[in-house]
Design an enzyme around this catalytic site. Structure first.
Site, PDB file in Angstrom:
ATOM      1  N   ARG A  32     -10.103   1.694   6.582  1.00  0.00           N
ATOM      2  CA  ARG A  32      -9.504   0.915   5.239  1.00  0.00           C
ATOM      3  C   ARG A  32     -10.499   0.864   4.011  1.00  0.00           C
ATOM      4  NH1 ARG A  32      -5.513  -1.992   6.141  1.00  0.00           N
ATOM      5  NH2 ARG A  32      -5.023  -3.239   7.971  1.00  0.00           N
ATOM      6  N   PHE A  77      -0.132  11.321   7.738  1.00  0.00           N
ATOM      7  CA  PHE A  77      -0.791  10.147   7.795  1.00  0.00           C
ATOM      8  C   PHE A  77      -1.926   9.832   7.472  1.00  0.00           C
ATOM      9  CE2 PHE A  77      -2.783   6.574  10.465  1.00  0.00           C
ATOM     10  CZ  PHE A  77      -1.369   5.793  10.015  1.00  0.00           C
ATOM     11  N   ASP A 101       0.265  -1.297  -0.260  1.00  0.00           N
ATOM     12  CA  ASP A 101      -0.194  -0.119  -0.153  1.00  0.00           C
ATOM     13  C   ASP A 101       0.959   1.176   0.113  1.00  0.00           C
ATOM     14  OD1 ASP A 101       0.899  -0.126   2.656  1.00  0.00           O
ATOM     15  OD2 ASP A 101      -0.537  -0.038   3.217  1.00  0.00           O
ATOM     16  N   ASP A 127       6.837   4.123   3.145  1.00  0.00           N
ATOM     17  CA  ASP A 127       7.426   5.078   4.341  1.00  0.00           C
ATOM     18  C   ASP A 127       8.608   4.402   4.725  1.00  0.00           C
ATOM     19  OD1 ASP A 127       6.491   6.777   6.230  1.00  0.00           O
ATOM     20  OD2 ASP A 127       6.014   5.212   7.517  1.00  0.00           O
TER      21      ASP A 127
HETATM   22  P1  IMP Z   1       7.129   1.316   5.947  1.00  0.00           P
HETATM   23  O1  IMP Z   1       7.386  -0.123   6.916  1.00  0.00           O
HETATM   24  O2  IMP Z   1       8.016   2.143   7.258  1.00  0.00           O
HETATM   25  O3  IMP Z   1       7.486   1.372   4.880  1.00  0.00           O
HETATM   26  O4  IMP Z   1       5.695   1.008   6.378  1.00  0.00           O
HETATM   27  C1  IMP Z   1       5.189   0.638   5.338  1.00  0.00           C
HETATM   28  C2  IMP Z   1       3.533   0.241   6.638  1.00  0.00           C
HETATM   29  O5  IMP Z   1       3.214   1.091   7.267  1.00  0.00           O
HETATM   30  C3  IMP Z   1       2.561   0.568   4.951  1.00  0.00           C
HETATM   31  O6  IMP Z   1       2.518  -1.499   4.878  1.00  0.00           O
HETATM   32  C4  IMP Z   1       1.280   0.778   5.725  1.00  0.00           C
HETATM   33  O7  IMP Z   1       0.650  -0.339   6.209  1.00  0.00           O
HETATM   34  C5  IMP Z   1       1.563   1.717   6.963  1.00  0.00           C
HETATM   35  N1  IMP Z   1       1.799   3.114   6.695  1.00  0.00           N
HETATM   36  C6  IMP Z   1       2.985   3.760   6.735  1.00  0.00           C
HETATM   37  N2  IMP Z   1       2.636   5.298   6.396  1.00  0.00           N
HETATM   38  C7  IMP Z   1       0.904   5.114   6.430  1.00  0.00           C
HETATM   39  C8  IMP Z   1       0.069   5.714   6.372  1.00  0.00           C
HETATM   40  O8  IMP Z   1      -0.128   7.336   6.442  1.00  0.00           O
HETATM   41  N3  IMP Z   1      -1.200   5.701   6.681  1.00  0.00           N
HETATM   42  C9  IMP Z   1      -1.708   4.222   7.461  1.00  0.00           C
HETATM   43  N4  IMP Z   1      -0.999   2.935   7.070  1.00  0.00           N
HETATM   44  C10 IMP Z   1       0.438   3.722   6.822  1.00  0.00           C
HETATM   45 MG    MG Z   2      -1.636  -0.384   8.302  1.00  0.00          MG
END
Ligand code: IMP
Ligand code: MG
Length: 208
Positions: free
Chosen positions: A183, A170, A118, A121
């Site tokens: 969702r 966010f 999705d 980040d």
């Molecule tokens: P990462 O491991 O920090 O890259 O984060 C990835 C996961 O964090 C994604 O698959 C999302 O489920 C969650 N995530 C990161 N940013 C957001 C946001 O702004 N809204 C909702 N979920 C997020």
């Molecule tokens: Mg999530």
């Protein structure tokens, strides 16, 4: 001019938040129509890149649910579909520790993999998932994400197909959650700060 996969930015002023969601959301960041258009562009690109290959689409649960459905219904390629479950323990909106809740079932050895998530980040999730997948010796792995927050990257992970670059906000909707809610919104919206701040105390277990 042809748009590259990674420079699509949200330019237009945000649409009005539907009345039902105004108490919780401060803005619509990406509308349903914008998502629809962009998903079509991504599928056209993916279709070209994987033509004639033995494609396995691997999607990370649960945030990809809407994006994945829209993406694959426009892919007229023979493909297999599987899921990997990842879940992170979170304090409010910050991810902590990643655990795997569902393992891959399909054999990806020697095959072309399209890994769908999705949002990219910090990159921690995809880094760990990639390490697991590479050990299974696929022919190649390409990464497709709906959203990318470049400003927050901590790990060296690059997505090959990116729906939208977004600022460090966010966001929820179109599969993305906050504490397992929102969702089902058909658009990507920005949650009001007071909503996620009110949940900052206490740990939330949040399926990605
Ligand atoms: P990462 O491991 O920090 O890259 O984060 C990835 C996961 O964090 C994604 O698959 C999302 O489920 C969650 N995530 C990161 N940013 C957001 C946001 O702004 N809204 C909702 N979920 C997020
Ligand atoms: Mg999530």
């Amino acid at each position: 001019m042809k748009k590259s996969a990674t420079n699509w930015r949200v330019k237009r002023p945000p649409a009005r938040v539907p009345a039902h969601w105004q108490a919780e959301l401060q803005a619509v960041l990406i509308t349903e129509a914008q998502i629809k258009r962009r998903v079509r562009e991504l599928t056209a690109q993916i279709q070209r890149d994987f033509a004639g290959r033995d494609l396995v689409v691997i999607s990370l649960l649960t945030g990809t649910v809407m994006f994945l459905a829209d993406l694959i219904r426009h892919l007229s390629l023979p493909l297999r579909l599987d899921f990997i479950g990842v879940s992170s323990y979170r304090d409010s909106t910050e991810a902590r520790e990643l655990i795997f809740t569902k393992e891959l079932r399909l054999d990806v050895h020697g095959r072309d993999v399209l890994l769908v998530d999705d949002i990219l980040d910090t990159g921690k999730t995809l880094k760990q998932v990639l390490a697991k997948l590479r050990a299974l010796k696929p022919r190649r792995i390409k990464i497709c994400v709906l959203l990318e927050k470049k400003a927050r990257r901590e790990e060296k992970v690059r997505a090959d197909y990116v729906g939208f670059q977004i600022p460090d906000l966010f966001v929820v909707g179109y599969g993305l959650d906050f504490a397992e809610r929102y969702r089902n919104l058909p658009f990507v919206g920005v949650l009001r700060a007071e909503i996620y701040q009110s949940r900052a105390v206490g740990q939330l277990r949040n399926a990605d």
